[in-house]
Write a protein that holds these residues in place. Structure first.
Motif, PDB file in Angstrom:
ATOM      1  N   ASN A 142       0.869  -1.186   0.000  1.00 31.04           N
ATOM      2  CA  ASN A 142       0.000   0.000   0.000  1.00 31.04           C
ATOM      3  C   ASN A 142       0.903   1.232   0.000  1.00 31.04           C
ATOM      4  N   VAL A 143       1.333   1.655  -1.202  1.00 31.87           N
ATOM      5  CA  VAL A 143       2.399   2.645  -1.296  1.00 31.87           C
ATOM      6  C   VAL A 143       1.954   3.946  -1.965  1.00 31.87           C
ATOM      7  N   MET A 144       0.684   4.307  -1.831  1.00 32.68           N
ATOM      8  CA  MET A 144       0.222   5.599  -2.336  1.00 32.68           C
ATOM      9  C   MET A 144      -0.835   6.158  -1.398  1.00 32.68           C
ATOM     10  N   ASP A 145      -0.697   7.451  -1.046  1.00 31.73           N
ATOM     11  CA  ASP A 145      -1.676   8.099  -0.178  1.00 31.73           C
ATOM     12  C   ASP A 145      -1.706   9.604  -0.489  1.00 31.73           C
ATOM     13  N   TRP A 146      -2.914  10.169  -0.478  1.00 29.94           N
ATOM     14  CA  TRP A 146      -3.120  11.590  -0.770  1.00 29.94           C
ATOM     15  C   TRP A 146      -3.464  12.293   0.539  1.00 29.94           C
ATOM     16  N   GLY A 147      -2.570  13.189   0.986  1.00 31.26           N
ATOM     17  CA  GLY A 147      -2.742  13.826   2.281  1.00 31.26           C
ATOM     18  C   GLY A 147      -3.627  15.054   2.250  1.00 31.26           C
ATOM     19  N   ARG A 148      -3.981  15.517   3.441  1.00 33.98           N
ATOM     20  CA  ARG A 148      -4.880  16.662   3.585  1.00 33.98           C
ATOM     21  C   ARG A 148      -4.265  17.948   3.029  1.00 33.98           C
ATOM     22  N   SER A 149      -2.950  18.012   2.943  1.00 38.05           N
ATOM     23  CA  SER A 149      -2.286  19.207   2.398  1.00 38.05           C
ATOM     24  C   SER A 149      -2.215  19.179   0.875  1.00 38.05           C
ATOM     25  N   ASN A 150      -2.937  18.249   0.253  1.00 34.82           N
ATOM     26  CA  ASN A 150      -3.000  18.094  -1.209  1.00 34.82           C
ATOM     27  C   ASN A 150      -1.673  17.618  -1.795  1.00 34.82           C
ATOM     28  N   MET A 151      -0.967  16.817  -1.012  1.00 31.38           N
ATOM     29  CA  MET A 151       0.286  16.203  -1.467  1.00 31.38           C
ATOM     30  C   MET A 151       0.048  14.701  -1.645  1.00 31.38           C
ATOM     31  N   LEU A 152       0.384  14.218  -2.823  1.00 30.12           N
ATOM     32  CA  LEU A 152       0.285  12.792  -3.106  1.00 30.12           C
ATOM     33  C   LEU A 152       1.648  12.155  -2.865  1.00 30.12           C
ATOM     34  N   ALA A 153       1.689  11.152  -1.994  1.00 28.23           N
ATOM     35  CA  ALA A 153       2.933  10.439  -1.695  1.00 28.23           C
ATOM     36  C   ALA A 153       2.888   9.072  -2.351  1.00 28.23           C
ATOM     37  N   VAL A 154       4.000   8.661  -2.956  1.00 25.60           N
ATOM     38  CA  VAL A 154       4.056   7.353  -3.612  1.00 25.60           C
ATOM     39  C   VAL A 154       5.486   6.826  -3.521  1.00 25.60           C
ATOM     40  N   ALA A 155       5.612   5.523  -3.281  1.00 24.50           N
ATOM     41  CA  ALA A 155       6.920   4.874  -3.229  1.00 24.50           C
ATOM     42  C   ALA A 155       7.214   4.247  -4.583  1.00 24.50           C
ATOM     43  N   LEU A 156       8.350   4.614  -5.145  1.00 26.17           N
ATOM     44  CA  LEU A 156       8.805   4.073  -6.431  1.00 26.17           C
ATOM     45  C   LEU A 156      10.133   3.356  -6.188  1.00 26.17           C
ATOM     46  N   GLY A 157      10.054   2.051  -6.122  1.00 27.22           N
ATOM     47  CA  GLY A 157      11.259   1.280  -5.821  1.00 27.22           C
ATOM     48  C   GLY A 157      11.741   1.570  -4.418  1.00 27.22           C
ATOM     49  N   SER A 158      12.995   1.986  -4.281  1.00 26.03           N
ATOM     50  CA  SER A 158      13.583   2.257  -2.969  1.00 26.03           C
ATOM     51  C   SER A 158      13.339   3.684  -2.493  1.00 26.03           C
ATOM     52  N   ALA A 159      12.728   4.521  -3.329  1.00 22.48           N
ATOM     53  CA  ALA A 159      12.550   5.934  -2.989  1.00 22.48           C
ATOM     54  C   ALA A 159      11.082   6.262  -2.749  1.00 22.48           C
ATOM     55  N   LEU A 160      10.877   7.330  -1.956  1.00 22.41           N
ATOM     56  CA  LEU A 160       9.520   7.836  -1.725  1.00 22.41           C
ATOM     57  C   LEU A 160       9.464   9.284  -2.200  1.00 22.41           C
ATOM     58  N   TYR A 161       8.465   9.588  -3.021  1.00 23.23           N
ATOM     59  CA  TYR A 161       8.302  10.924  -3.595  1.00 23.23           C
ATOM     60  C   TYR A 161       6.980  11.531  -3.142  1.00 23.23           C
ATOM     61  N   THR A 162       6.954  12.847  -3.090  1.00 25.28           N
ATOM     62  CA  THR A 162       5.704  13.582  -2.902  1.00 25.28           C
ATOM     63  C   THR A 162       5.470  14.441  -4.132  1.00 25.28           C
ATOM     64  N   TRP A 163       4.203  14.563  -4.493  1.00 25.74           N
ATOM     65  CA  TRP A 163       3.796  15.358  -5.662  1.00 25.74           C
ATOM     66  C   TRP A 163       2.739  16.351  -5.210  1.00 25.74           C
ATOM     67  N   ASN A 164       3.017  17.639  -5.428  1.00 23.01           N
ATOM     68  CA  ASN A 164       2.093  18.699  -5.031  1.00 23.01           C
ATOM     69  C   ASN A 164       1.026  18.865  -6.102  1.00 23.01           C
ATOM     70  N   ALA A 165      -0.223  18.583  -5.758  1.00 26.44           N
ATOM     71  CA  ALA A 165      -1.303  18.650  -6.743  1.00 26.44           C
ATOM     72  C   ALA A 165      -1.641  20.077  -7.140  1.00 26.44           C
ATOM     73  N   CYS A 166      -1.189  21.062  -6.359  1.00 22.27           N
ATOM     74  CA  CYS A 166      -1.478  22.464  -6.682  1.00 22.27           C
ATOM     75  C   CYS A 166      -0.523  23.001  -7.749  1.00 22.27           C
ATOM     76  N   ASN A 167       0.779  22.771  -7.546  1.00 21.28           N
ATOM     77  CA  ASN A 167       1.756  23.309  -8.503  1.00 21.28           C
ATOM     78  C   ASN A 167       2.497  22.224  -9.274  1.00 21.28           C
ATOM     79  N   ARG A 168       2.129  20.960  -9.029  1.00 21.99           N
ATOM     80  CA  ARG A 168       2.689  19.795  -9.716  1.00 21.99           C
ATOM     81  C   ARG A 168       4.204  19.655  -9.528  1.00 21.99           C
ATOM     82  N   ALA A 169       4.679  20.116  -8.399  1.00 23.54           N
ATOM     83  CA  ALA A 169       6.101  19.971  -8.075  1.00 23.54           C
ATOM     84  C   ALA A 169       6.333  18.631  -7.382  1.00 23.54           C
TER      85      ALA A 169
END
Length: 457
Positions: A142-169
């Protein structure tokens, strides 16, 4: 004939003549005009109503009186016909508040009627696509979750990334150096300040997402941590070692409860919106319902055993805290709706495909399911399916993923869903918003986003 009191009523404000000759602006609904009963002969009226004869046998008044009475009851002073009991309502000045209430009620009815005419449909295409290289094709993670701050977190292999849904950073939060270890589960805290990450080698880490700083590490499992769920300051974790552990993240010795009732690995954990009920799904095909106050005694509320495969997909109904949805794996493929207060299944749909994720629509009575492999190559294979609740009739779906859907997560405002697939893409769907027409209008930017793939790193 002497003057009779009944003629004097014509000068009264409420007389029919007054209502007709000097009309007042009335609105509806209103009360009927009720004559003065002191002028009635109720015994005579009762006899007239109950007598089988059309004429009253012993009239007590002269024929001229009857004629004069009829003229005054049916004609106004100028000889124009009118009705005695005219349903006119009451003056607007005295019914202003009721009028506003009636108008609001009519407005609400029109809105409801308008909504019912519009058919809910599944969007024809995703809003945009994120590239997700190295996303592991593992049903039990279970490696994806969308937080209340509108940040999507996802694990890709050995790394974990966050993606800002507002500015797509995008931002890399962590990267595990060991080749044998990697994130296998993650979850944002309720305030979206912290993110908990479960690892293949049994550790759990809590990160400050804003500062990109490791806050603390938690122990308590012996194997892969496949599921994590927050409930205030309590972090609940489930592992392949069959155990469920409650951690109080404020305490130095974090473990407050250790439960081992599943006979195989724990696949999913979901706390109810009220925070007092936990649902756990396992690779033993079982769902356990726990009350927060009795977990330490290993006393569960219900043991639900209707599924025929691993239960990874769990979702609590947002508008009925007693309702839980669950989905079974490949050898089951059923989407079931439960009443957890009674421990009974109230509906079941055989999708004939692996159910990997479930998300309730907070704006309409619907539920979205994500699917993987199918036993019979059915319509739900590798598809997103939208179902009407409680009838569970299918509204629509999408097969845009080229391989099985692994994870679903919902935006904070409840209008958008992200689906992650084994095709190493994350697709963003505007599926839970207001009803859309067959050809929804979209801006040039939306059209551009619909065809552009954004890398998540």
């Amino acid at each position: 004939m002497g003057e009779n009191p009944i003629w004097k009523l014509q000068s009264d404000w409420y007389s029919p003549t007054r209502l007709h000759s000097s009309p007042v602006d009335y609105d509806f609904p209103g009360d009927r005009f009720i004559p003065n009963r002191s002028l009635m002969d109720l015994d005579q009226a009762h006899s007239l109503l109950t007598s089988s004869d059309t004429e009253f046998r012993k009239p007590k008044f002269h024929e001229n009186y009857r004629k004069k009475l009829n003229e005054n009851l049916k004609l106004d002073i100028e000889g124009r016909p009118f009705r005695m009991l005219v349903f006119r309502g009451s003056p607007k000045s005295s019914r202003r508040s009721s009028r506003h209430i009636d108008e609001m009620r009519r407005s609400d009815e029109e809105i409801i009627a308008g909504d019912s005419k519009q058919q809910r449909i599944f969007p024809k295409k995703e809003s945009y696509i994120l590239d997700a290289p190295n996303l592991k094709d593992d049903f039990y993670m279970n490696v994806m979750d969308w937080g209340r701050s509108n940040m999507l977190a996802v694990a890709l292999g050995s790394a974990l990334y966050t993606w800002n849904a507002c500015n797509r950073a995008t931002h890399k939060l962590l990267d595990v150096e060991s080749e044998s270890d990697y994130p296998t589960s993650l979850a944002w805290s309720g305030d979206a300040k912290m993110i908990a990450v479960g690892h293949m080698c049994s550790d759990i880490q809590i990160w400050d997402a804003e500062a990109s700083k490791l806050v603390r590490s938690l122990r308590g499992h012996q194997n892969k941590v496949g599921s994590i769920a927050w409930n205030g300051h309590i972090l609940t974790s489930g592992s392949e070692d069959k155990a469920i552990v409650n951690h109080d993240v404020r305490a130095k010795n974090s473990v407050t409860c250790y439960m081992k009732v599943h006979t195989r690995g724990v696949c999913s954990l979901k706390w109810s919106t009220t925070g007092n009920i936990l649902a756990s799904g396992g690779d033993d095909n079982l769902v356990y319902i726990w009350h927060a106050s009795r977990m330490s005694s290993l006393h569960y509320m219900y043991r639900l055993k209707a599924h025929g495969a691993a239960v990874k997909a769990l979702a609590w109904c947002p508008y009925n805290s007693d309702v839980l949805a669950s989905g079974g794996g490949l050898d089951d493929g059923c989407l079931k709706i439960w009443n957890v207060q009674k421990g009974v299944c109230i509906n079941s749909i055989d999708t004939q495909a692996q159910v990997s994720g479930l998300q309730w629509n907070r704006h309409h009575k619907e539920i979205l399911s994500g699917h993987g492999y199918s036993r019979k190559n059915t319509d739900c294979q590798n598809q997103l399916c939208l179902w009407k609740y409680p009838s569970m009739s299918k509204i629509g779906g999408s097969r845009n993923h080229e391989s099985r859907v692994l994870h679903l997560s919902q935006s904070p405002d409840g209008s958008t869903v992200a689906s992650a697939g084994a095709d190493q893409t994350i697709r963003i769907w505007e599926v839970f918003g207001p009803p859309q027409a067959d050809e929804p209008t979209s801006s040039g930017l939306d059209s551009l986003l619909a065809f552009k793939a954004f890398p998540i790193r």
